[in-house]
Design a protein around this motif. Structure first.
Motif, PDB file in Angstrom:
ATOM      1  N   LEU A 158       1.282  -1.389  -0.095  1.00  0.00           N
ATOM      2  CA  LEU A 158      -0.208  -0.555   0.288  1.00  0.00           C
ATOM      3  C   LEU A 158       1.218   0.725  -0.488  1.00  0.00           C
ATOM      4  CD1 LEU A 158      -2.897  -0.715   2.755  1.00  0.00           C
ATOM      5  CD2 LEU A 158      -2.954  -1.529   0.599  1.00  0.00           C
ATOM      6  N   GLN A 190       3.624  -4.202  -6.100  1.00  0.00           N
ATOM      7  CA  GLN A 190       2.155  -4.189  -6.005  1.00  0.00           C
ATOM      8  C   GLN A 190       1.326  -4.840  -7.256  1.00  0.00           C
ATOM      9  OE1 GLN A 190       2.091   0.251  -4.910  1.00  0.00           O
ATOM     10  NE2 GLN A 190       3.166   0.208  -3.266  1.00  0.00           N
ATOM     11  N   LEU A 211      -2.171  -6.258  -6.422  1.00  0.00           N
ATOM     12  CA  LEU A 211      -3.191  -5.183  -5.878  1.00  0.00           C
ATOM     13  C   LEU A 211      -4.641  -5.632  -6.680  1.00  0.00           C
ATOM     14  CD1 LEU A 211      -2.025  -2.361  -4.312  1.00  0.00           C
ATOM     15  CD2 LEU A 211      -2.719  -4.401  -2.746  1.00  0.00           C
ATOM     16  N   TYR A 212      -3.808  -5.823  -7.675  1.00  0.00           N
ATOM     17  CA  TYR A 212      -5.051  -5.143  -9.351  1.00  0.00           C
ATOM     18  C   TYR A 212      -5.402  -7.202 -10.076  1.00  0.00           C
ATOM     19  CZ  TYR A 212      -3.554  -0.754  -8.705  1.00  0.00           C
ATOM     20  OH  TYR A 212      -3.524   0.701  -7.543  1.00  0.00           O
ATOM     21  N   ARG A 267      -3.570   7.160  -0.594  1.00  0.00           N
ATOM     22  CA  ARG A 267      -2.819   6.253  -1.233  1.00  0.00           C
ATOM     23  C   ARG A 267      -3.912   4.797  -0.495  1.00  0.00           C
ATOM     24  NH1 ARG A 267      -2.098   2.443  -5.474  1.00  0.00           N
ATOM     25  NH2 ARG A 267      -0.731   0.862  -4.767  1.00  0.00           N
ATOM     26  N   VAL A 300      -6.610   2.739  -2.371  1.00  0.00           N
ATOM     27  CA  VAL A 300      -6.780   0.851  -2.815  1.00  0.00           C
ATOM     28  C   VAL A 300      -7.490   0.521  -2.128  1.00  0.00           C
ATOM     29  CG1 VAL A 300      -4.969  -0.793  -2.280  1.00  0.00           C
ATOM     30  CG2 VAL A 300      -4.328   0.964  -3.449  1.00  0.00           C
ATOM     31  N   LEU A 321     -10.896  -1.146  -3.992  1.00  0.00           N
ATOM     32  CA  LEU A 321     -10.752  -2.112  -4.407  1.00  0.00           C
ATOM     33  C   LEU A 321     -11.391  -3.489  -4.570  1.00  0.00           C
ATOM     34  CD1 LEU A 321      -6.772  -1.992  -6.038  1.00  0.00           C
ATOM     35  CD2 LEU A 321      -8.570  -1.325  -7.257  1.00  0.00           C
TER      36      LEU A 321
END
Length: 276
Positions: free
Chosen positions: A118, A149, A152-153, A184, A188, A191
């Motif tokens: 993060l 990172q 995360l997606y 940030r 996040v 999501l």
């Protein structure tokens, strides 16, 4: 098969697959010399090493389970940070990324820092700057962390973070950068596969924070201490960490309530910036 026999067994598996050592080492995020030392019994492989090598070779799930059981024969492993410094922290980030690629569920508890996945570039740089790295080493370490990172997606990953309120208030970077870092975190948290919770200072708590840890599926727990990283693989110990995580997750604010809290702290940093 005991752990001392793992190296030779891994070499036999690789040779049977007809894959070159160089290709397996590259996929396993390690040097060819390290793979050679493991295969020849000169270096004891960690649980993470064995998992990455088996994945690179492409063995069946049954074979993988057998070899991983041998790798987990020792319940806890410790690797001193000075060894990671020698390896290069950017390489360590690559190893973690490879580990993250194999997990479905991650549960992370952090009472000290914004979790690496993060972090903004500025915050990540401040974290690694404490490790007395050269400018090149620092830049590569930060780049490696930011590259991680991407997980995360990945909609196939269930990522759960529990952090304590003091983490949000600890000015590891100047106030404007802290405000950006909290932006940030808020972004996040929206999501669909990410759950961020903050345990507030206010109120009566049933437990104490202790230290950070990461649980990947129900296979292993990574614990960071001052001098070393510990890998815990005994199911009984993993269950203890899961229970601790669930306890703090139950006390944490989530969703809009969490975001309102973080936004309030963010506004405090912005006001601090404006103070002459």
């Amino acid at each position: 098969m005991n752990r001392s026999e793992l190296g030779a067994a891994l070499r036999a598996l690789r040779q049977a697959s007809e894959k070159e050592a160089k290709a397996v080492a590259r996929s396993a995020v390690m040097s060819t010399s390290k793979l050679s030392k493991i295969e020849n019994g000169h270096t004891a492989p960690t649980v993470g090493d064995v998992e990455r090598i088996l994945t690179a070779i492409g063995v069946s799930e049954a074979v993988k389970a057998e070899y991983m059981a041998a790798a987990r024969a020792e319940a806890t492993e410790a690797t001193a940070w000075r060894l990671y410094r020698r390896l290069g922290f950017h390489r360590k980030q690559q190893q973690i990324r490879a580990l993250d690629a194999t997990m479905g569920l991650m549960r992370l508890f952090q009472p000290s820092l914004i979790p690496g996945l993060l972090q903004t570039p500025e915050y990540a740089r401040a974290v690694f700057a404490r490790k007395d790295l050269t400018e090149e080493q620092l830049s590569r370490a930060v780049s490696g962390r930011l590259d991680r990172q991407r997980v995360l997606y990945d909609a196939g990953k269930d990522l759960r973070f529990v952090i304590t309120e003091p983490v949000l208030r600890w000015e590891l970077v100047p106030a404007p950068m802290m405000a950006g870092q909290l932006d940030r975190l808020i972004s996040v948290s929206r999501l669909p596969n990410v759950d961020v919770r903050v345990v507030p200072l206010a109120g009566c708590h049933a437990d104490v924070p202790g230290h950070s840890f990461v649980i990947r599926d129900d296979r292993s727990v990574t614990v960071e201490t001052v001098h070393a990283e510990l890998i815990v693989t005994d199911p009984r110990d993993i269950a203890t960490y899961v229970s601790k995580f669930d306890g703090f997750a139950g006390e944490g604010l989530s969703g809009d309530a969490m975001r309102v809290m973080v936004e309030s702290i963010r506004e405090g940093f912005l006001r601090e910036q404006e103070t002459p």
